[in-house]
Design an enzyme around this catalytic site. Structure first.
Site, PDB file in Angstrom:
ATOM      1  N   LYS A  26      -4.545  66.335 -37.921  1.00  0.00           N
ATOM      2  CA  LYS A  26      -4.951  65.245 -38.809  1.00  0.00           C
ATOM      3  C   LYS A  26      -3.724  64.476 -39.323  1.00  0.00           C
ATOM      4  O   LYS A  26      -2.584  64.807 -39.006  1.00  0.00           O
ATOM      5  CB  LYS A  26      -5.783  65.806 -39.976  1.00  0.00           C
ATOM      6  CG  LYS A  26      -7.049  66.524 -39.529  1.00  0.00           C
ATOM      7  CD  LYS A  26      -8.020  65.578 -38.840  1.00  0.00           C
ATOM      8  CE  LYS A  26      -9.419  66.138 -38.676  1.00  0.00           C
ATOM      9  NZ  LYS A  26      -9.541  67.381 -37.902  1.00  0.00           N
TER      10      LYS A  26
HETATM   11  C1  LIG Z   1     -14.985  64.798 -38.791  1.00  0.00           C
HETATM   12  C2  LIG Z   1     -14.598  66.201 -39.136  1.00  0.00           C
HETATM   13  N1  LIG Z   1     -15.247  66.836 -40.125  1.00  0.00           N
HETATM   14  C3  LIG Z   1     -14.929  68.093 -40.488  1.00  0.00           C
HETATM   15  C4  LIG Z   1     -13.927  68.778 -39.852  1.00  0.00           C
HETATM   16  C5  LIG Z   1     -13.595  70.183 -40.281  1.00  0.00           C
HETATM   17  O1  LIG Z   1     -12.291  70.239 -40.761  1.00  0.00           O
HETATM   18  P1  LIG Z   1     -11.514  71.629 -40.944  1.00  0.00           P
HETATM   19  O2  LIG Z   1     -10.952  71.985 -39.596  1.00  0.00           O
HETATM   20  O3  LIG Z   1     -10.440  71.307 -41.955  1.00  0.00           O
HETATM   21  O4  LIG Z   1     -12.487  72.610 -41.447  1.00  0.00           O
HETATM   22  C6  LIG Z   1     -13.208  68.162 -38.827  1.00  0.00           C
HETATM   23  C7  LIG Z   1     -12.137  68.886 -38.122  1.00  0.00           C
HETATM   24  O5  LIG Z   1     -11.845  68.715 -36.986  1.00  0.00           O
HETATM   25  C8  LIG Z   1     -13.557  66.847 -38.456  1.00  0.00           C
HETATM   26  O6  LIG Z   1     -12.912  66.215 -37.455  1.00  0.00           O
END
Ligand SMILES: Cc1ncc(COP(=O)(O)O)c(C=O)c1O
Length: 395
Positions: free
Chosen positions: A186
């Site tokens: 990210k």
């Molecule tokens: C659009 C979206 N929502 C939620 C998530 C979940 O994030 P995390 O990996 O921090 O739990 C991601 C992760 O790839 C994502 O791309």
């Protein structure tokens, strides 16, 4: 090999982490509160609550909004599974409405059409960092009494134009809660990590409590004043569990890294925008490739791009996507496919009976999508290598 995404870690980031490691607190210490305060100020929100992933933040958003088994939660099919799974975590029904063919984000008109009487929350996902049409989505949701949760995992530090001014994601009035991810691919990272921001005092307090087992330590909130001799002495050790919570805490080590990365966020975003502009300039002339579209061109200078996703006409170039990815790899260029529409995932088909054809725009997008390398350390010559490799696909 140039990956499709990569973290950027500096000596200052490493020093910030080492400083925490030498301190008294590895978790639940001062860095957590400091990171939350800086993040809330950055986005212009009243509260920011740090947790161990955006998935946890989405789960706690569902809990705070009191979403449960009788409720439906609509999200975009063009997302990572976590945006929908959070509804299933609380026993609600995750549902999907189709996307806009320009922004690849949830389409407010489709949202209106797919509305059902049990719809209680919307998870609006800012795909690739481009903000959803949040005011239109909020209008549909609020007229019908639903909560708007913005999944801005892709858009850390980004903003949108509305009413002649710029609003940061997390700080505008069309989302009730906004969630960000700090996973390494990210815009900025804490290793793993997430943040939930909101202006709602009650929800912020609930999320803080639930991220640490539903435990309360503030004497003013204790309930068991008349629960008998065993708990009548409320010394410094005393705490009460008021709800069934989780261990979703973010550590001070992660928050130390987060604070150091926050100092570099503007530079990260600026570099990502430069690379996007370079790619767009080179790819716009290719008739078999579609560059990322902007639904609201006024947002152009405010987007924090996480992904650079093009749509390719694989038939025109006479290659399958697997062959294209292999050819790019041979030229040192990594690529990725984001996203397989969530409603066609086996678990979603089996559990909710969703079928192919439910969201045709998202399905068509998936068939043609390919994400190319985008991260701050990508140099101009790296970007030109990507451009040359892509342009040679139709030679
Ligand atoms: C659009 C979206 N929502 C939620 C998530 C979940 O994030 P995390 O990996 O921090 O739990 C991601 C992760 O790839 C994502 O791309």
């Amino acid at each position: 090999m140039l990956p499709y995404g990569h973290q950027s870690i500096s000596d200052a980031d490493i020093a910030a982490v080492c400083e925490v490691l030498r301190s008294d607190f590895l978790t639940s210490g001062p860095r957590v509160e400091e990171f939350e305060r800086h993040f809330a100020a950055l986005v212009g929100a009243k509260h920011a609550v740090a947790v161990n992933s955006a998935t946890s933040a989405l789960h706690l958003a569902m809990c705070a909004a009191d979403i449960g088994p009788d409720d439906r939660v609509i999200t975009s099919p063009n997302t990572f599974v976590a945006s929908a799974n959070c509804a299933a975590f609380v026993g609600a029904t995750p549902d999907f409405c189709d996307i806009d063919p320009v922004s690849y984000n949830l389409d407010p008109a489709a949202l209106k059409k797919s509305w059902q009487s049990d719809t209680k929350a919307i998870v609006a996902v800012d795909y690739a960092g481009q903000p959803c049409d949040m005011s239109a989505i909020a209008q549909v949701a609020r007229e019908r009494g639903a909560v708007v949760i913005e999944d801005a995992c892709h858009g850390v530090g980004g903003g949108l134009m509305h009413g002649g001014r710029v609003w940061k994601l997390g700080g505008h009035p069309w989302a009730d809660m906004t969630v960000f991810s700090f996973h390494p691919v990210k815009t900025m990272t804490t290793g793993e990590g997430g943040m939930l921001v909101t202006d709602n005092d009650l929800w912020a307090e609930q999320v803080r409590c639930l991220r640490s087992h539903g435990i309360v330590r503030d004497a003013a909130q204790f309930e068991s004043s008349d629960s008998g001799p065993l708990t009548s002495e409320k010394g410094p050790w005393y705490y009460e569990m008021h709800s069934l919570g989780y261990n979703y805490r973010m550590t001070d080590i992660q928050c130390g890294l987060g604070l150091a990365q926050l100092n570099r966020l503007e530079a990260f975003i600026a570099r990502r925008r430069e690379i996007v502009a370079r790619y767009n300039g080179a790819f716009e002339r290719l008739p078999w490739l579609t560059t990322p579209g902007l639904r609201h061109p006024a947002n152009r200078d405010h987007i924090s791009w996480h992904l650079y996703t093009v749509q390719m006409d694989f038939r025109t170039i006479g290659k399958t996507r697997t062959e294209v990815m292999a050819q790019l790899r041979q030229m040192g260029v990594g690529s990725q496919v984001l996203y397989i529409p969530v409603h066609v995932q086996p678990w979603y088909r089996k559990t909710y009976g969703y079928v192919l054809g439910k969201c045709p725009v998202a399905e068509d997008f998936y068939e043609r999508a390919l994400s190319l390398p985008l991260y701050p350390a990508l140099s101009d010559s790296d970007a030109d290598r990507v451009i040359d490799a892509v342009c040679s696909l139709n030679d």
